[in-house]
Design a protein around this motif. Structure first.
Motif, PDB file in Angstrom:
ATOM      1  N   GLN A  62      -0.398   3.946  13.036  1.00 61.92           N
ATOM      2  CA  GLN A  62      -0.608   2.511  13.293  1.00 61.92           C
ATOM      3  C   GLN A  62       0.354   2.005  14.369  1.00 61.92           C
ATOM      4  O   GLN A  62       0.001   1.165  15.186  1.00 61.92           O
ATOM      5  CB  GLN A  62      -0.406   1.711  12.007  1.00 61.92           C
ATOM      6  N   TYR A  75      -1.084  -3.432  10.562  1.00 67.14           N
ATOM      7  CA  TYR A  75      -0.918  -3.170   9.126  1.00 67.14           C
ATOM      8  C   TYR A  75      -1.688  -4.208   8.306  1.00 67.14           C
ATOM      9  O   TYR A  75      -2.282  -3.885   7.269  1.00 67.14           O
ATOM     10  CB  TYR A  75       0.573  -3.205   8.777  1.00 67.14           C
ATOM     11  N   GLY A  76      -1.687  -5.451   8.788  1.00 66.88           N
ATOM     12  CA  GLY A  76      -2.434  -6.515   8.110  1.00 66.88           C
ATOM     13  C   GLY A  76      -3.909  -6.172   8.011  1.00 66.88           C
ATOM     14  O   GLY A  76      -4.520  -6.327   6.950  1.00 66.88           O
ATOM     15  N   THR A 106      -4.493  -3.153   5.567  1.00 70.97           N
ATOM     16  CA  THR A 106      -4.391  -3.478   4.137  1.00 70.97           C
ATOM     17  C   THR A 106      -5.483  -4.437   3.686  1.00 70.97           C
ATOM     18  O   THR A 106      -5.764  -4.548   2.505  1.00 70.97           O
ATOM     19  CB  THR A 106      -3.026  -4.108   3.792  1.00 70.97           C
ATOM     20  N   PHE A 107      -6.082  -5.150   4.636  1.00 70.40           N
ATOM     21  CA  PHE A 107      -7.116  -6.121   4.267  1.00 70.40           C
ATOM     22  C   PHE A 107      -8.423  -5.418   3.906  1.00 70.40           C
ATOM     23  O   PHE A 107      -9.077  -5.760   2.938  1.00 70.40           O
ATOM     24  CB  PHE A 107      -7.341  -7.104   5.421  1.00 70.40           C
ATOM     25  N   TYR A 108      -8.791  -4.422   4.696  1.00 68.97           N
ATOM     26  CA  TYR A 108     -10.064  -3.745   4.461  1.00 68.97           C
ATOM     27  C   TYR A 108      -9.867  -2.529   3.568  1.00 68.97           C
ATOM     28  O   TYR A 108      -9.075  -1.638   3.887  1.00 68.97           O
ATOM     29  CB  TYR A 108     -10.682  -3.310   5.793  1.00 68.97           C
ATOM     30  N   MET A 111       0.845  -1.194   0.000  1.00 72.54           N
ATOM     31  CA  MET A 111       0.000   0.000   0.000  1.00 72.54           C
ATOM     32  C   MET A 111       0.884   1.249   0.000  1.00 72.54           C
ATOM     33  O   MET A 111       1.859   1.294   0.743  1.00 72.54           O
ATOM     34  CB  MET A 111      -0.875  -0.022   1.265  1.00 72.54           C
ATOM     35  N   SER A 146       0.746  -6.444  17.610  1.00 67.69           N
ATOM     36  CA  SER A 146       1.949  -6.148  16.837  1.00 67.69           C
ATOM     37  C   SER A 146       1.628  -5.187  15.691  1.00 67.69           C
ATOM     38  O   SER A 146       0.528  -5.194  15.137  1.00 67.69           O
ATOM     39  CB  SER A 146       2.570  -7.423  16.282  1.00 67.69           C
ATOM     40  N   ALA A 147       2.597  -4.352  15.352  1.00 69.94           N
ATOM     41  CA  ALA A 147       2.410  -3.397  14.249  1.00 69.94           C
ATOM     42  C   ALA A 147       2.118  -4.151  12.952  1.00 69.94           C
ATOM     43  O   ALA A 147       1.349  -3.688  12.113  1.00 69.94           O
ATOM     44  CB  ALA A 147       3.649  -2.516  14.097  1.00 69.94           C
ATOM     45  N   ALA A 148       2.717  -5.342  12.819  1.00 75.02           N
ATOM     46  CA  ALA A 148       2.481  -6.153  11.623  1.00 75.02           C
ATOM     47  C   ALA A 148       1.000  -6.499  11.511  1.00 75.02           C
ATOM     48  O   ALA A 148       0.392  -6.407  10.442  1.00 75.02           O
ATOM     49  CB  ALA A 148       3.329  -7.421  11.668  1.00 75.02           C
ATOM     50  N   LYS A 149       0.409  -6.871  12.648  1.00 71.63           N
ATOM     51  CA  LYS A 149      -1.008  -7.253  12.664  1.00 71.63           C
ATOM     52  C   LYS A 149      -1.878  -6.036  12.333  1.00 71.63           C
ATOM     53  O   LYS A 149      -2.816  -6.135  11.542  1.00 71.63           O
ATOM     54  CB  LYS A 149      -1.326  -7.819  14.050  1.00 71.63           C
ATOM     55  N   ALA A 160       1.689   5.011   8.721  1.00 74.95           N
ATOM     56  CA  ALA A 160       2.392   4.008   9.526  1.00 74.95           C
ATOM     57  C   ALA A 160       2.604   4.471  10.959  1.00 74.95           C
ATOM     58  O   ALA A 160       2.428   3.699  11.903  1.00 74.95           O
ATOM     59  CB  ALA A 160       3.743   3.684   8.870  1.00 74.95           C
TER      60      ALA A 160
END
Lengths: 593, 163
Positions: free
Chosen positions: B49, B64-65, B68-70, B1, B59-62, B46
């Protein structure tokens, strides 16, 4: 317990309530193919997103096929696992998965040990009909010192996420995006190097494809070996000898120490040494540090922080630097055996051999991927020359040997070179969970009490398989309280106790990987079979039991090293060469939260 | 993204913390927290987030996940007139793709981009629950139904003289 009766492929059976069709079939010896599903039984680790749909079966009365890995058995269920409908569906699913997967199998680093490739073979895929409508994603390659991410090869099984988030609680990886674009990455698609990744390598160990692989240094090693200017020496970690055989078709738990030594010698290493020697050295320094802190604490020194934590696992060091920076004064300052070996090799031994530092190349063979990163840390370099030049994994050593047409099975047994190849049983058991603290206990007991353990060197209470273990050792009236954790998720629990001031331990051993180094991210792939790890652990204890000397402080070459070069444990020279410091790597401070 | 870099001010951070606190720092409230934060800031760079990640202990990864999913969530500021094309199943089969191509051409924007003057942005979304009107285009809160590629110019002209 409630049980359930069902029929699978015309065979009746009874299973406990809650059993999945996949597990019920397994009891009958029916091996339903699974791809995303993964299970590490002994640690209750399970990955079952039910996403890949390879494991589908037909259930009578249900209109669609059921994913057997995540569908529970019901009373009276009639299941068929191999009808033409099932087999066609599995192949079609596989064709879809392959449709947007890169087709560079011939040169792919995972070729030959790829679960996806194996599944394509097993399901008889002969063409990929949907290739023209599929979109292969185009993410950039992410190269770190330890792990390479080529996520166009990600098939979204999410095993890495389970390891990184649920087991290790590191939180470096997550699934992102949708459709053809969906892959697993760190936050904001940043490089692994910028993420909280500890390089424990558990994601690499379970990745079915080459989406996550180790950074391979075998080419660099071959180049060094062929350079006549260079004196190339190698060190091998304890856990390597208990697993390398598997890469050559041997039973899990085969000990191949002697054969490994002769292979390394044939590969052209000038000296074949043992990281176990440095493990003994670690015990001298770390043991002295434990005793020092205990004594000062007993004398009422309020600046002493207990418990002391072991520091030989680089994945663990990365973990606390990122997640628990406020505890960074608690771990032992002793460097890991790999790094102690490197600094002793490039000083003491290089001087002995009359070789200039820049002409000496130190290679390490490790069960670990975090060791690759550790060897490149600035703290472990002198004038930009690293103490350990290249760290290769057990798997890479096997590749190197195969390239050099060696078959481990057919090699003779040989001994390590001296002086840095001589080790005790205490050094060997570093390779399994509980081993470091047992080795430290053997030495600390004798130094503290002034009494000899004689033959009673084993401390059974420190051994075992539970993720967190507590044990007490009687030091002649003083009770030493020991904690042990393997797997970073378990470590986190002990660290939270410390943060909350609830910890009552004197010393804690932490290993990042489940099982300790024998289950490291650089070991032969166990494909979810945890019994393999137990056999490796048994092999390690076997090697210890067979050693004449089993206490680190009795290693004659360690004594010689202190007499000739280092002086006293925790002394000035020892401090300079064998100790380190830790850093706050948390991103939290950037935001002043 | 695609994303923009921002430097958060202390009162921005305080606002995010306030939203997280209102949701009891519940990790399960992540989506609601993201909704409210995006409502306030207009987008979710970012840095924002990351703060949410620390506050909710996710986690920041989660985080971001989920972002980006929605398709609703965005990491770039939307335009003052955000144009969204529904590419859900019903709209897709009734020609949303052609409508989208025409909008891209008219606005000279790719999906996920915002025009340099900050006026328009273009995004796709999945099903607004008005399948009877397929294909559907939204500009801000205004809905246009049964849109054909030929209608696109007329729709955009409505906003031409607005700020």
């Amino acid at each position: 317990m409630d049980t359930i009766k069902l029929t699978i492929d015309q065979q009746e059976l009874e299973v406990p309530a809650g059993t999945t069709i996949y597990h019920a079939a397994k009891k009958l010896g029916i091996d339903i193919p699974v791809l995303c599903y993964m299970e590490l039984e002994d640690w209750n680790i399970e990955n079952k997103p039910g996403g890949c749909r390879i494991c589908v079966v037909e259930v009578e009365g249900r209109h669609n096929l059921a994913p057997s890995c995540s569908t529970e058995c019901k009373d009276g269920m009639v299941v068929k696992t191999n009808t033409p409908r099932v087999m066609n569906a599995r192949r079609t699913v596989m064709e879809f998965i392959l449709s947007d997967h890169p087709k560079d199998c011939l040169t792919c680093p995972k070729s030959g040990s790829c679960d996806l490739q194996d599944m394509a073979v097993r399901l008889g895929v002969r063409e990929i009909p949907n290739e023209d409508i599929a979109e292969i994603s185009t993410y950039r390659l992410d190269t770190s010192p330890a792990i390479i991410r080529d996520i166009d090869k990600c098939i979204m099984c999410r095993r890495c996420e389970t390891m990184c988030n649920d087991v290790q609680t590191v939180g470096a990886l997550s699934a992102i995006n949708r459709g053809f674009e969906s892959v697993v990455t760190p936050a904001f698609e940043m490089n692994l190097e910028a993420s909280p990744c500890t390089y424990c390598g558990q994601c690499v160990a379970v990745c079915p494809t080459a989406a996550l692989t180790e950074k391979d240094y075998t080419a660099e090693v071959i180049r060094a070996l062929s350079d006549p200017e260079k004196t190339v020496i190698v060190q091998t970690a304890p856990a390597v000898r208990a697993a390398l055989g598997e890469e050559f078709g041997m039973e899990a738990g085969s000990l191949v120490t002697g054969k490994m030594v002769s292979a390394l010698r044939k590969l052209g290493f000038d000296k074949v040494f043992d990281t176990d020697f440095a493990a003994d050295l670690t015990i001298i320094e770390e043991g002295a540090e434990i005793l020092d802190r205990l004594k000062r604490s007993a004398n009422g020194d309020e600046n002493v922080r207990l418990p002391i934590l072991t520091s030989c696992c680089p994945g663990w060091v990365n973990f606390f630097e990122y997640h628990f920076p406020n505890l960074k004064d608690i771990p032992s300052s002793a460097r890991s055996p790999q790094q102690m070996f490197g600094s002793v090799a490039k000083t003491y031994f290089a001087e002995k051999m009359n070789v200039k530092r820049e002409n000496m190349v130190v290679v390490s063979v490790m069960p670990c991927l975090a060791k690759k990163y550790e060897s490149q840390r600035d703290e472990f370099k002198v004038d930009n020359n690293p103490d350990v030049d290249y760290s290769i994994s057990t798997r890479e050593l096997a590749h190197l040997m195969k390239q050099a047409n060696m078959n481990l099975n057919k090699l003779p047994d040989e001994d390590f070179d001296k002086p840095l190849g001589e080790s005790t049983g205490a050094g060997v058991i570093f390779g399994t969970t509980g081993g470091v603290i047992e080795a430290a206990t053997r030495t600390a007991y004798e130094l503290y009490t002034g009494k000899s353990l004689n033959e009673k060197v084993t401390f059974e209470q420190l051994r075992g398989w539970e993720g967190i273990r507590k044990a007490e050792v009687d030091f002649d009236g003083f009770t030493l309280k020991i904690g042990i954790a393997h797997g970073l998720g378990n470590a986190r629990k002990l660290l939270e106790e410390i943060e909350e001031g609830k910890s009552t331990y004197h010393a804690i051993e932490i290993m990042a990987c489940p099982g300790g180094c024998i289950g490291g991210g650089g070991q032969p792939l166990h494909h979810g079979n945890a019994s393999i790890l137990k056999k490796r652990s048994e092999a390690i204890y076997r090697e210890d039991a067979g050693k004449k000397i089993r206490k680190s402080h009795e290693n004659p070459y360690i004594k010689e090293l202190y007499e000739e070069y280092l002086g006293e444990p925790l002394g000035e020279k020892a401090h300079q060469l064998l100790h380190t410091k830790y850093f706050d790597r948390s991103t939290k401070r950037q935001f002043k939260i | 993204m695609t994303s923009v870099k921002v430097k958060l001010k202390q009162n921005d951070i305080d606002k995010i913390k306030e939203i997280c606190a209102a949701h009891n720092y519940e990790p399960g409230e992540l989506i609601n927290v993201l909704h409210q934060t995006q409502e306030y800031f207009g987008y979710l760079p970012a840095e924002i987030q990351e703060v949410i990640s620390w506050e909710l202990n996710v986690s920041a990864a989660k985080v971001y996940g989920v972002v980006t999913f929605y398709s609703y969530f965005t990491m770039t500021p939307k335009g003052r007139y955000p144009v969204s094309v529904c590419t859900g199943t019903a709209c897709y089969v009734r020609g949303a793709e052609n409508v989208l191509e025409e909008i891209k051409k008219q606005l000279d924007l790719q999906v996920g981009e915002t025009s340099d003057d900050g006026k328009y942005s273009l995004s796709c979304l999945r099903c607004v629950g008005a399948c009877g009107l397929a294909p559907v285009v939204l500009v801000g809160d205004k809905t246009y139904g049964r849109v054909a590629p030929d209608d696109v110019k007329g729709i955009i002209d409505e906003y031409k003289d607005k700020d």
